[in-house]
Design an enzyme around this catalytic site. Structure first.
Site, PDB file in Angstrom:
ATOM      1  N   ARG A  35      41.061  34.190  42.489  1.00 11.56           N
ATOM      2  CA  ARG A  35      41.163  34.970  41.247  1.00 11.56           C
ATOM      3  C   ARG A  35      39.800  35.279  40.637  1.00 11.56           C
ATOM      4  O   ARG A  35      39.610  36.359  40.043  1.00 11.56           O
ATOM      5  CB  ARG A  35      42.023  34.189  40.242  1.00 11.56           C
ATOM      6  N   ASN A  91      44.270  40.592  33.723  1.00 14.82           N
ATOM      7  CA  ASN A  91      44.506  39.902  34.978  1.00 14.82           C
ATOM      8  C   ASN A  91      45.687  38.980  34.718  1.00 14.82           C
ATOM      9  O   ASN A  91      45.596  38.061  33.896  1.00 14.82           O
ATOM     10  CB  ASN A  91      43.247  39.113  35.388  1.00 14.82           C
ATOM     11  N   SER A  92      46.806  39.230  35.376  1.00 14.80           N
ATOM     12  CA  SER A  92      48.065  38.559  35.048  1.00 14.80           C
ATOM     13  C   SER A  92      48.028  37.078  35.385  1.00 14.80           C
ATOM     14  O   SER A  92      47.250  36.620  36.235  1.00 14.80           O
ATOM     15  CB  SER A  92      49.223  39.211  35.794  1.00 14.80           C
ATOM     16  N   MET A  93      48.917  36.311  34.714  1.00 19.39           N
ATOM     17  CA  MET A  93      48.966  34.869  34.966  1.00 19.39           C
ATOM     18  C   MET A  93      49.409  34.607  36.408  1.00 19.39           C
ATOM     19  O   MET A  93      50.305  35.286  36.935  1.00 19.39           O
ATOM     20  CB  MET A  93      49.870  34.167  33.968  1.00 19.39           C
TER      21      MET A  93
END
Length: 374
Positions: A19, A82-84
């Site tokens: 990530r 930025n998604s979980m």
């Protein structure tokens, strides 16, 4: 992931595409269960806090107000993120990819989701559409740094990207109020569509649809809650509240009544979602006072109808006013009554049928549509 959202077939991609390669140096960490954001964190100023946020199961806001916001303070509306990680993993699980399938992604954002897909399937089988040119450029840089090059197209996500179709899988990383017809048109027979589906009233759930062989419809169930940023072209423009009273002091021409349904029992995220499925073209806001009292205001999008319901702690009967051709509180009450009399069904029992003309939510099977108000 300890939550179990990450399946073993995706583990190599999550390990190969970390990530942190897709997170900018300045971020606003979010919270796991909600839509709030914490103050900005700079990688250069506090690398430990930045690293901790990136490796937490939380969303990270990366843009406010379509890029018009500057500085470290919170903007008005988050518009890219930025998604979980657990949400990313669960949606990819719902997508059910396998070698040889071709994927269309709507909403590139930082590029992390596209990178995971490209690592799993290969660059040539992944197309991602991003409306914001600056965001798209940033995603390309991130993807290049990760050694990946899926096709990133700048365009209107509602239109998909016909040149790359047909697609076996379509995934949206922004929420929609309806499934765009172009997605159905560009889907191969039997294709799977995974998207966060919201209502104007509130609430949102991930829906997983399967496209019919003739491409005229997509049918499937909701798989769990979500809270994504709305597809920009499906954002609702809400009229000023003063437009509803037309210059006449409240309660204007509102008709008074009472209700035993507490406004408190209509405000949870999933309750809003169910009400929104049954009460189209309406939205709400709360005017709060001391001692947890508030007025729940409900408005129709066309500015012709409004309703108010007053909540006070300890009461069992609540004052209501309604005005206009739609009795909006009555509609909300009817939707809530339908939900409770059917056992308060949660997402596994709820589904959606989408066609180019619109969508129909249903309970248990497509043959049992949820009654639409009025």
């Amino acid at each position: 992931m300890s939550s179990g959202a990450l399946t073993s077939d995706w583990l190599p991609s999550f390990e190969a595409v970390p990530r942190e390669l897709f997170v900018p140096d300045r971020i606003w960490p979010g919270i796991a269960n909600g839509t709030g954001q914490h103050p900005a964190v700079h990688r250069s100023e506090d690398p430990e806090a930045w690293w901790r946020a990136v490796h937490s199961d939380i969303p990270l806001t990366t843009q406010w107000d379509d890029g018009r916001h500057h500085g470290d303070g919170l903007g008005t509306t988050p518009t890219s993120s930025n998604s979980m990680p657990t949400m990313v993993a669960s949606m990819l699980r719902d997508l059910d990819v396998r070698p040889g399938v071709r994927v269309l992604e709507i909403g590139t954002g930082t590029g992390w989701n596209a990178a995971l897909l490209a690592h799993r399937l290969g660059d040539a089988d992944v197309v991602s559409v991003e409306y914001d040119a600056d965001v798209a450029r940033g995603a390309r840089r991130n993807l290049e740094r990760a050694g990946l090059s899926p096709r990133v197209v700048e365009g209107d996500g509602r239109e998909g990207w016909a040149e790359g179709g047909p697609y076996d899988r379509i995934i949206a990383t922004c929420s929609v109020l309806s499934i765009p017809p172009a997605w159905l048109a560009q889907a191969a027979p039997g294709a799977v569509i995974v998207a966060p589906f919201g209502t104007e009233y509130g609430g949102e759930q991930i829906v997983r649809l399967t496209v019919s062989d003739d491409g005229t419809r997509a049918v499937g169930r909701f798989t769990g809650g979500s809270a994504f940023m709305r597809l920009r072209q499906q954002r609702t423009q809400r009229p000023p509240f003063a437009d509803y009273l037309h210059g006449v002091p409240w309660p204007a021409d509102g008709v008074r009544s009472t209700t035993t349904l507490s406004p408190q029992d209509t405000g949870e995220w999933f309750q809003q979602f169910v009400i929104g499925l049954a009460v189209p073209g309406a939205f709400w806001r709360a005017e709060r006072y001391d001692d947890d009292a508030y007025t729940l205001w409900i408005y129709s999008r066309d500015k012709r109808s409004w309703a108010s319901a007053d909540y006070e702690r300890g009461r069992t009967e609540y004052e209501v006013y309604q005005s206009g051709p739609r009795r909006l509180w009555t509609e909300v009450e009817s939707a809530h009554h339908w939900w409770t009399t059917h056992g308060r069904p949660t997402h596994p029992r709820l589904g959606l049928t989408a066609t180019p003309e619109g969508h129909t939510p249903w309970l248990d099977t497509p043959n049992h549509p949820i009654p639409r108000q009025p």
